[in-house]
Design a protein around this motif. Structure first.
Motif, PDB file in Angstrom:
ATOM      1  N   ASP A 130      44.958  25.934  70.505  1.00  0.00           N
ATOM      2  CA  ASP A 130      45.225  26.227  71.909  1.00  0.00           C
ATOM      3  C   ASP A 130      45.600  27.684  72.149  1.00  0.00           C
ATOM      4  O   ASP A 130      45.588  28.149  73.297  1.00  0.00           O
ATOM      5  CB  ASP A 130      46.304  25.296  72.469  1.00  0.00           C
ATOM      6  N   ASN A 131      45.927  28.438  71.102  1.00  0.00           N
ATOM      7  CA  ASN A 131      46.184  29.871  71.268  1.00  0.00           C
ATOM      8  C   ASN A 131      45.002  30.723  70.779  1.00  0.00           C
ATOM      9  O   ASN A 131      45.135  31.927  70.614  1.00  0.00           O
ATOM     10  CB  ASN A 131      47.475  30.286  70.567  1.00  0.00           C
ATOM     11  N   TYR A 132      43.878  30.057  70.539  1.00  0.00           N
ATOM     12  CA  TYR A 132      42.616  30.736  70.184  1.00  0.00           C
ATOM     13  C   TYR A 132      42.734  31.530  68.886  1.00  0.00           C
ATOM     14  O   TYR A 132      42.089  32.559  68.703  1.00  0.00           O
ATOM     15  CB  TYR A 132      42.140  31.629  71.337  1.00  0.00           C
ATOM     16  N   MET A 133      43.562  31.013  67.973  1.00  0.00           N
ATOM     17  CA  MET A 133      43.729  31.615  66.656  1.00  0.00           C
ATOM     18  C   MET A 133      43.187  30.676  65.586  1.00  0.00           C
ATOM     19  O   MET A 133      43.131  29.454  65.776  1.00  0.00           O
ATOM     20  CB  MET A 133      45.210  31.900  66.393  1.00  0.00           C
ATOM     21  N   PRO A 134      42.811  31.210  64.426  1.00  0.00           N
ATOM     22  CA  PRO A 134      42.372  30.350  63.319  1.00  0.00           C
ATOM     23  C   PRO A 134      43.488  29.390  62.913  1.00  0.00           C
ATOM     24  O   PRO A 134      44.651  29.784  62.789  1.00  0.00           O
ATOM     25  CB  PRO A 134      42.056  31.346  62.205  1.00  0.00           C
ATOM     26  N   LEU A 135      43.133  28.135  62.671  1.00  0.00           N
ATOM     27  CA  LEU A 135      44.129  27.104  62.382  1.00  0.00           C
ATOM     28  C   LEU A 135      44.958  27.396  61.135  1.00  0.00           C
ATOM     29  O   LEU A 135      46.198  27.236  61.177  1.00  0.00           O
ATOM     30  CB  LEU A 135      43.443  25.741  62.273  1.00  0.00           C
ATOM     31  N   PRO A 136      44.372  27.801  59.999  1.00  0.00           N
ATOM     32  CA  PRO A 136      45.217  28.029  58.808  1.00  0.00           C
ATOM     33  C   PRO A 136      46.305  29.067  59.047  1.00  0.00           C
ATOM     34  O   PRO A 136      47.458  28.871  58.642  1.00  0.00           O
ATOM     35  CB  PRO A 136      44.211  28.500  57.751  1.00  0.00           C
ATOM     36  N   ALA A 301      42.776  45.498  72.376  1.00  0.00           N
ATOM     37  CA  ALA A 301      41.728  45.341  73.393  1.00  0.00           C
ATOM     38  C   ALA A 301      40.621  44.412  72.900  1.00  0.00           C
ATOM     39  O   ALA A 301      40.113  43.574  73.659  1.00  0.00           O
ATOM     40  CB  ALA A 301      41.150  46.701  73.765  1.00  0.00           C
ATOM     41  N   ALA A 302      40.249  44.541  71.638  1.00  0.00           N
ATOM     42  CA  ALA A 302      39.196  43.678  71.083  1.00  0.00           C
ATOM     43  C   ALA A 302      39.637  42.219  71.055  1.00  0.00           C
ATOM     44  O   ALA A 302      38.841  41.310  71.331  1.00  0.00           O
ATOM     45  CB  ALA A 302      38.814  44.158  69.685  1.00  0.00           C
ATOM     46  N   ARG A 303      40.898  41.972  70.731  1.00  0.00           N
ATOM     47  CA  ARG A 303      41.434  40.598  70.784  1.00  0.00           C
ATOM     48  C   ARG A 303      41.418  40.084  72.227  1.00  0.00           C
ATOM     49  O   ARG A 303      41.037  38.940  72.487  1.00  0.00           O
ATOM     50  CB  ARG A 303      42.848  40.575  70.222  1.00  0.00           C
ATOM     51  N   TYR A 304      41.829  40.920  73.167  1.00  0.00           N
ATOM     52  CA  TYR A 304      41.850  40.561  74.586  1.00  0.00           C
ATOM     53  C   TYR A 304      40.460  40.154  75.059  1.00  0.00           C
ATOM     54  O   TYR A 304      40.283  39.133  75.741  1.00  0.00           O
ATOM     55  CB  TYR A 304      42.362  41.769  75.370  1.00  0.00           C
ATOM     56  N   ILE A 305      39.462  40.916  74.657  1.00  0.00           N
ATOM     57  CA  ILE A 305      38.080  40.597  75.037  1.00  0.00           C
ATOM     58  C   ILE A 305      37.640  39.279  74.405  1.00  0.00           C
ATOM     59  O   ILE A 305      37.153  38.377  75.084  1.00  0.00           O
ATOM     60  CB  ILE A 305      37.130  41.735  74.607  1.00  0.00           C
ATOM     61  N   ALA A 306      37.817  39.162  73.094  1.00  0.00           N
ATOM     62  CA  ALA A 306      37.352  37.967  72.390  1.00  0.00           C
ATOM     63  C   ALA A 306      38.022  36.712  72.929  1.00  0.00           C
ATOM     64  O   ALA A 306      37.361  35.679  73.153  1.00  0.00           O
ATOM     65  CB  ALA A 306      37.615  38.113  70.891  1.00  0.00           C
ATOM     66  N   LYS A 307      39.325  36.775  73.162  1.00  0.00           N
ATOM     67  CA  LYS A 307      40.052  35.592  73.642  1.00  0.00           C
ATOM     68  C   LYS A 307      39.574  35.177  75.031  1.00  0.00           C
ATOM     69  O   LYS A 307      39.352  33.991  75.291  1.00  0.00           O
ATOM     70  CB  LYS A 307      41.547  35.874  73.650  1.00  0.00           C
ATOM     71  N   ASN A 308      39.418  36.142  75.933  1.00  0.00           N
ATOM     72  CA  ASN A 308      38.972  35.812  77.290  1.00  0.00           C
ATOM     73  C   ASN A 308      37.536  35.301  77.298  1.00  0.00           C
ATOM     74  O   ASN A 308      37.195  34.394  78.072  1.00  0.00           O
ATOM     75  CB  ASN A 308      39.135  37.021  78.206  1.00  0.00           C
ATOM     76  N   MET A 309      36.702  35.854  76.436  1.00  0.00           N
ATOM     77  CA  MET A 309      35.310  35.399  76.377  1.00  0.00           C
ATOM     78  C   MET A 309      35.221  33.963  75.866  1.00  0.00           C
ATOM     79  O   MET A 309      34.472  33.138  76.414  1.00  0.00           O
ATOM     80  CB  MET A 309      34.500  36.328  75.477  1.00  0.00           C
ATOM     81  N   VAL A 310      35.970  33.641  74.821  1.00  0.00           N
ATOM     82  CA  VAL A 310      35.959  32.279  74.295  1.00  0.00           C
ATOM     83  C   VAL A 310      36.578  31.312  75.303  1.00  0.00           C
ATOM     84  O   VAL A 310      36.066  30.218  75.536  1.00  0.00           O
ATOM     85  CB  VAL A 310      36.684  32.213  72.936  1.00  0.00           C
ATOM     86  N   ALA A 311      37.687  31.707  75.919  1.00  0.00           N
ATOM     87  CA  ALA A 311      38.334  30.856  76.921  1.00  0.00           C
ATOM     88  C   ALA A 311      37.422  30.603  78.121  1.00  0.00           C
ATOM     89  O   ALA A 311      37.482  29.529  78.738  1.00  0.00           O
ATOM     90  CB  ALA A 311      39.643  31.484  77.379  1.00  0.00           C
TER      91      ALA A 311
END
Length: 429
Positions: A130-136, A301-311
């Protein structure tokens, strides 16, 4: 089926002690001069802190006070730990930032600010949590956060000391879906709470301590982690259905730890700081660097983009690479990899082109959008820079000879999902 493993470390791990000191110094300078240019590196070892780096600022930092407060808050405040906030030596070798670097960054028009260095930065997101991070990695961090909370409460596992590490191995099916938790490793520093005299021999004492710690990890730490940190029922089910292998303090004894057991350096935990080995990493560390250094700001910024795109539903998983040349404002390249999980009728290169239209990726624009010129960094120096809930916090700063400052700041702004609607409109989702 395959296995994937990630690790996390506690705030008392020597490398994270160094990160926290570097970011505490950065925050102190930004609180009094938001335009500060900082590159601060820290080394910690038995009884000693060494701080070095380059700083250009109209503010100043009381290094002794800032460093000792940081160490004390972590929990190194007893002489028996062999690294004590009150008595450790502090050596400083900080000097002015190079004019050759600064001339490539500052411009008459702030919007033309150049990148503080060359390099490539990566952002990653996946919808498996739910936080768009890898589970491990997410689980490894949850274990460390919970362990620190137990230690600070001082009611259970009262033998805990600040240094600790966790490692979680998750089993995935061939469709990259998590199907089980295979292994959990926890190593935690502890007091010598059973003596040889009490147990009859040193060997017996160590065996009894290990048995107690292992029992507490399995029956106190892990259940509390699941209860307090794991919100998704499917992930909770993994704990219930998996035959988890536990390795607790595999060496058998972990009394000597922290900077007394291992020298710590700023920037040595870059994988635990980001995505636990998933995605990619450009090699640049974060802590101690002001946001003119794209190692830090462009990674956010790259994390911000990736997270919003996946969401937004563009893909189930996304890696974004941004690359820069020192002194140049616009990124040299933007790369996207959706790993074949895209839900839009666009190639990855077309998605990258649309990202360039949606997001202003000049360093100054990133600083403004994500509010990076505020003292927000000490909180990033523990338990990863990504995946935390964005929030506001009131922070207090004091500096001898200057008035005290109280600032309300926004933490983890790069975790906001405020571009989702615009992305869906752009991609007609």
């Amino acid at each position: 089926m395959y296995l994937f493993t990630s690790e996390s470390v506690s705030e008392g791990h020597p490398d994270k002690v160094a990160d926290q000191i570097s970011d505490a110094i950065l925050d102190q300078l930004l609180a009094y001069d938001p335009k500060s240019k900082v590159a601060c590196e820290t080394l910690v070892t038995t009884g000693q802190v060494v701080v070095a780096g380059e700083i250009r600022s109209n503010a100043w930092c009381d290094l002794q006070d800032t460093i000792r407060q940081t160490i004390d808050h972590i929990g190194y405040n007893r002489s028996e730990l062999e690294f004590d906030a009150k008595s450790c030596g502090i050596f400083s070798s900080i000097h002015d930032q190079s004019g050759d670097i600064n001339r490539g960054v500052e411009r008459e028009n702030p919007e033309d600010q150049g990148a503080g260095d060359q390099g490539m930065m990566f952002g990653y997101a996946t919808n498996e949590t739910d936080n768009y991070m890898p589970l491990p990695l997410s689980l490894a961090q949850d274990i460390m956060i919970t362990l620190a909370r137990i230690r600070r409460e001082g009611k259970l596992m009262t033998y805990l000391r600040p240094d600790a590490k966790s490692q979680v191995t998750v089993a995935y099916d061939d469709h990259h879906r998590a199907v089980g938790i295979d292994t959990i490793v926890v190593s935690t520093q502890h007091d010598e709470f059973i003596t040889a005299e009490q147990a009859g021999s040193q060997e017996a004492a160590e065996k009894q301590m290990l048995e107690q710690i292992e029992n507490d990890v399995i029956h106190i730490l892990i259940p509390r982690t699941v209860e307090e940190r794991v919100k998704t029922s499917a992930i909770r089910d993994l704990f219930e259905k998996s035959q988890i292998k536990f390795f607790v303090n595999p060496t058998g004894k972990f009394v000597i730890g922290g900077p007394a057991g291992d020298t710590g350096l700023t920037g040595r935990k870059i994988i635990a700081d980001t995505y636990g080995g998933r995605g990619a990493h450009g090699g640049g560390a974060f802590s101690g660097k002001d946001p003119s250094k794209v190692d830090r700001s462009a990674a956010y910024a790259a994390r911000y983009i990736a997270k919003n795109m996946v969401a937004a539903g563009v893909s189930d998983e996304m890696l974004v690479q941004l690359s820069y040349a020192i002194g140049k404002a616009k990124p040299v390249s933007i790369y996207v990899n959706t790993y074949g999980t895209a839900h839009v009728a666009c190639s990855d290169s077309e998605i990258a082109n649309r990202i360039a239209e949606l997001f202003d990726l000049r360093p100054y624009a990133i600083e403004q959008k994500l509010k990076l010129r505020f003292p927000i960094y000490k909180e990033t120096a523990t338990y990863g820079h990504m995946g935390h809930q964005p929030r506001t916090k009131v922070k207090h700063f004091r500096c001898n000879g200057l008035p005290d400052k109280t600032l309300e700041v926004e933490l983890f702004t790069w975790e906001k999902l405020d571009m989702v609607d615009k992305i869906r409109e752009t991609f007609s989702i």
